[in-house]
Scaffold this active site. Structure first.
Site, short mmCIF file in Angstrom:
data_model
loop_
_atom_site.label_atom_id
_atom_site.label_comp_id
_atom_site.label_asym_id
_atom_site.label_seq_id
_atom_site.Cartn_x
_atom_site.Cartn_y
_atom_site.Cartn_z
CB SER A 1 -0.96 -0.04 1.19
OG SER A 1 -1.91 1.00 1.12
CG ASP B 1 -5.89 -2.94 -4.49
OD1 ASP B 1 -6.55 -2.09 -3.86
OD2 ASP B 1 -4.69 -3.16 -4.24
#
Length: 664
Positions: free
Chosen positions: A446, A498
Site C-alpha cells: 500500500s 483493488d
C-alpha cells in the site's frame, strides 16, 4: 439530483431521499397510533384515578397528533417516490409537505414534555399498564425527535447558502464578470476552509505542527477541487455506484473479443519469469506484512496472538541502538519476529517512529534469499492517511537519471525521510559490512509499496542490482517516463479489483463523470435502485437491466453530455479537464496522469463464488500493463482485495500450486 433547497439554502439531501426513512417512520407511527387507540378503547370510561382527566386529554390529543403526522408522512413518502433522480419535476410540492411535517414537530415536542411531566408526577395513581404505555409514548417521542435533530445535523451543508446563491445567479448569467468571478472566488475560499476544519476535527487527537497545517490546506484544496463541480447528494453517489457495479458485471459476463484473449497468452519465457517473480513475491510479502507489527499479527491470529506475544516478546529485545520509536510491551517487534521467522540478531535497524511524511520501516538480513531487506509499513495511522492524501505532484530530479518526471508529493517526502535514514545514518553501510555479498531488496504494501518504489528509484544508481517488490501500491504514483524506467527493477503485485491500485485524480474524475452520466440518465426512481442494489449485493442474482436515456443512442451522441448531466454539474474543475483530449493542447492539468511502478503482476480469481462469504477461491496470475488500471472498478471486493492478508493468501496459493506442478 441537485440538493434540496429549503429555508433558503441547499441541503445534502435530495427530494427523493425521504422514501425509505419516511416509510420506516410511517410504520413506527402506525403501530404507535394503533397501540394508543387500543389502550384508549380498552380503558375508556376508566380514567377516574388521580390525574386521570389529564391522561384522558393527553391520549385524545396524542391520537389526533399522530393521525396528522401519519397523513403528512404518507403524502411526503408518496411525493418523494415520484420522478427519477434527474427529473425532480413531479416532486416540486415536496418542500411544502416538508414544512408541514417539520411544523408538526412543535406540538409533538410540547406533548412529549407534557407526558414526561405527567409520568413524573408522584400524585398520579392510575393503572400500571396505562402508566407504562405513557412512559413508552414519551420515550418514543424523544427518540424520534433526537434522531431527527441528528439527521438535520448530518445533511446540513455549511456551503448551502453560498451554493444556492451561486446556482441561482448562474442560471440567467446576468452578473458582471468581475462580480461573478469574485463570488466564485469567495465560494472556493469558504469551501476550502470548511474542508480544512473537517480534516482538523478528524485529526484532533494527533499533535499538529507546520507540516500538518500545510498538509491540511493541501488536502482541503484537493477535496474542494474534486467535489465543487457537481451537485450530487450522498445517496446519488450510492445509487451511481450500484448502477455502475451492475453494468460492470453485465459487461464482464459478455464473451471477450478474440484479440483481447490472445493478448493475455504469454510466451513460455514470460511464464517462467512470472513463476520466479511470484515465488519471490510470496516470500517478500511476509516482510511487507510484518512491517504492520502487532495489528496485522492479531488480525490474522485473533485467538492466539495475544497469548503468544505475552509469552515470547519479553525475552527478545534488541539493544536500544537497534530500535527507534515507541514499542510498548515489545509487541511490534515480537510480531515481526513471529511473521518473518527471523532471529532478533538478523535485524539491522527497526523504526516505529511515525509522523506525517515519516513512516515506520525496518532493515533485516534475509539469509534464505541472501538479501538485505528494507520493509516499509503501509497506512496504519492518521499521519499515514495525511501522507496518502497529499496528492499534489512534484518533480523528481536525480543525477544520471534521464527519465525524471512527476511523482506523488506525500509519498515522495516519506521516501526522502527513509533515504536520509538509510544513507546519512549509515544503516545500509552497516548492513553491507555484515553481509557484503547480499543484494538489496526493498518491499512494502500500500503506502509502503509506493514509498518503497520511489525509494528504489533514489537508490538505484548506488545499488545497480537493487530489486523492489511493491504490493498493492497507489495508482497515482509515477509519471509515464518514470514508470517505464522502473520496469527494469520494480515488480508491482495487484490482486483483483483493488481500489488503491487504481486511485489517481484522473481516475477519480473519470469515476465522477461515469456516476453523473449513469445517474442522470437512469429512468428508475432512486429508492428502487437502492433496494434492488442491496438485494443484488447480499443475495446475488442477475444484474438489473435498468433502462436509461442512453439506450439506442449513437456512439457520437454518447460523447456529448445530456441536459440531465449538465444539470448536475455546477462548473468543471481544473482536474476534470484532464479527461478531455483537447485539454492537452492548452495548459497542463492540475493533476497529470500518474501510473503504477514497474512491471505489473495482476492476480485475479479464476473461480469462486461471487459472494464475500465464499472460501473456495482459485487464483491465476499474468503480466499486465498500466492501461488495465486506468479505470476504477466497483465491487464488494474492491477494499478486501487490497488487504495484506488477502495479497499474501493469493501469492501463497499461486506459489504452492506452482510447487506442486513441479513435483508432479
Amino acid at each position: 439530483m441537485p440538493g434540496l433547497v429549503v429555508f433558503g439554502r441547499r441541503w445534502a439531501i435530495g427530494s427523493d431521499d425521504f422514501v425509505l426513512p419516511g416509510a420506516f417512520e410511517l410504520l413506527v407511527r402506525l403501530l404507535w397510533w394503533m397501540g394508543i387507540l387500543a389502550l384508549y378503547t380498552v380503558h375508556k370510561g376508566q380514567f377516574n384515578c388521580p390525574g386521570g382527566g389529564l391522561l384522558h386529554s393527553y391520549l385524545l390529543v396524542l391520537l389526533v397528533l399522530l393521525a396528522s403526522i401519519i397523513c403528512a408522512l404518507s403524502a411526503l413518502v408518496y411525493v418523494s417516490m415520484q420522478g427519477t433522480i434527474s427529473n425532480p419535476g413531479p416532486r416540486k410540492s415536496l418542500p411544502k409537505l416538508l414544512y408541514t411535517r417539520l411544523f408538526l414537530y412543535l406540538p409533538e415536542f410540547i406533548w412529549a414534555v407534557v407526558g414526561a411531566v405527567w409520568v413524573s408526577d408522584s400524585s398520579v395513581h392510575c393503572e400500571k399498564t396505562v402508566i407504562n404505555a405513557i412512559i413508552g409514548t414519551v420515550i418514543t417521542s424523544w427518540v424520534i425527535i433526537i434522531f431527527t435533530v441528528i439527521g438535520v445535523v448530518i445533511v446540513f451543508d455549511p456551503l448551502g447558502g453560498k451554493k444556492t446563491f451561486y446556482l441561482t445567479d448562474s442560471v440567467n448569467r446576468n452578473l458582471e464578470s468581475s462580480q461573478s468571478g469574485q463570488l466564485l472566488y469567495n465560494v472556493k475560499n469558504t469551501a476550502t476552509r470548511v474542508w480544512e476544519k473537517r480534516i482538523r476535527l478528524l485529526c484532533c487527537c494527533i499533535v499538529q505542527n507546520d507540516d500538518h497545517r500545510v498538509a491540511f490546506t493541501s488536502i482541503a484544496e484537493l477535496f474542494r477541487t474534486y467535489f465543487s463541480d457537481t451537485d450530487l447528494v450522498p445517496s446519488d453517489i450510492a445509487a451511481g455506484l450500484i448502477l455502475l457495479h451492475q453494468e460492470q458485471d453485465k459487461m464482464e459476463s459478455c464473451p471477450k473479443e478474440p484479440e483481447e484473449v490472445l493478448c493475455h497468452s504469454p510466451s513460455s519465457l514470460a511464464t517462467d519469469d512470472l513463476d520466479v517473480e511470484l515465488e519471490n513475491a510470496a516470500h517478500y510479502m511476509l516482510f511487507a506484512a510484518a512491517a504492520y507489527g502487532w495489528p496485522y499479527y492479531i488480525y490474522t491470529n485473533p485467538f492466539t496472538a495475544l497469548c503468544k506475544l505475552n509469552g515470547d516478546c519479553c525475552g527478545n529485545r534488541p539493544t536500544d541502538s537497534d530500535i527507534t520509536g515507541s514499542d510498548r510491551h515489545n509487541f511490534h517487534f515480537g510480531s515481526i519476529l513471529k511473521i518473518t521467522g527471523l532471529q532478533y540478531r538478523d535485524f539491522i535497524h527497526i523504526s516505529f517512529h511515525n509522523k506525517i511524511y515519516e513512516i515506520p520501516f525496518f532493515v533485516a538480513l534475509d539469509h534464505k534469499k541472501e538479501a538485505i531487506v528494507v520493509a516499509v509499513r503501509g497506512t496504519l495511522s492518521f499521519e499515514d492517511i495525511l501522507t496518502d492524501l497529499s496528492a499534489d505532484c512534484e518533480d523528481l530530479t536525480l543525477e544520471d537519471v534521464l527519465e525524471n518526471g512527476f511523482v506523488h508529493k506525500g509519498i515522495t517526502q516519506a521516501a526522502n525521510y527513509i533515504y536520509r535514514k538509510l544513507i546519512n545514518d549509515g544503516i545500509l553501510n552497516q548492513a553491507f559490512t555484515i553481509a557484503p555479498e547480499y543484494k538489496l531488496v526493498i518491499v512494502g504494501h500500500s503506502l509502503g509499496g509506493g514509498t518503497a518504489s520511489i525509494l528504489a528509484i533514489m537508490l538505484r544508481n548506488s545499488f545497480p542490482t537493487l530489486r523492489c517488490y511493491a504490493f498493492s501500491p497507489p495508482g497515482g504514483l509515477l509519471s509515464k517516463s518514470l514508470a517505464d524506467y522502473t520496469k527494469h527493477f520494480i515488480v508491482s503485485v495487484i490482486v483483483g479489483k483493488d481500489l488503491v491500485a487504481r486511485l489517481s485524480m484522473p481516475n477519480m474524475e473519470d469515476l465522477k463523470r461515469r456516476i453523473v452520466r449513469i445517474v442522470a440518465n437512469c429512468n428508475k426512481p432512486k429508492y428502487r435502485i437502492l433496494l434492488r442494489g442491496c438485494w443484488y449485493e447480499v443475495f446475488g442474482g442477475d444484474p438489473d437491466n435498468f433502462p436509461t436515456e442512453l439506450d439506442g443512442r449513437s456512439q457520437d451522441a454518447l460523447t456529448q453530455p445530456l441536459l440531465a448531466e449538465e444539470s448536475l454539474m455546477v462548473h468543471r474543475s481544473p482536474s476534470y479537464s484532464a479527461l478531455e483530449d483537447e485539454s492537452h493542447l492548452n495548459s497542463p492539468p492540475q493533476y497529470p496522469h500518474l501510473y503504477l511502478p514497474g512491471k505489473i503482476i495482476h492476480i485475479v480469481e479464476e473461480s469462486s463464488s461471487r459472494r464475500l462469504c465464499s472460501s473456495d477461491i482459485k487464483y491465476t496470475a499474468r503480466w499486465s500493463n498500466e492501461a488495465v488500471f486506468s479505470s476504477i472498478l466497483i465491487s464488494p471486493k474492491m477494499i478486501t482485495d487490497h488487504m495484506p492478508d488477502v495479497v499474501l493468501k493469493a501469492l501463497n496459493s499461486l506459489s504452492q500450486e506452482h510447487g506442486s506442478c513441479i513435483s508432479c
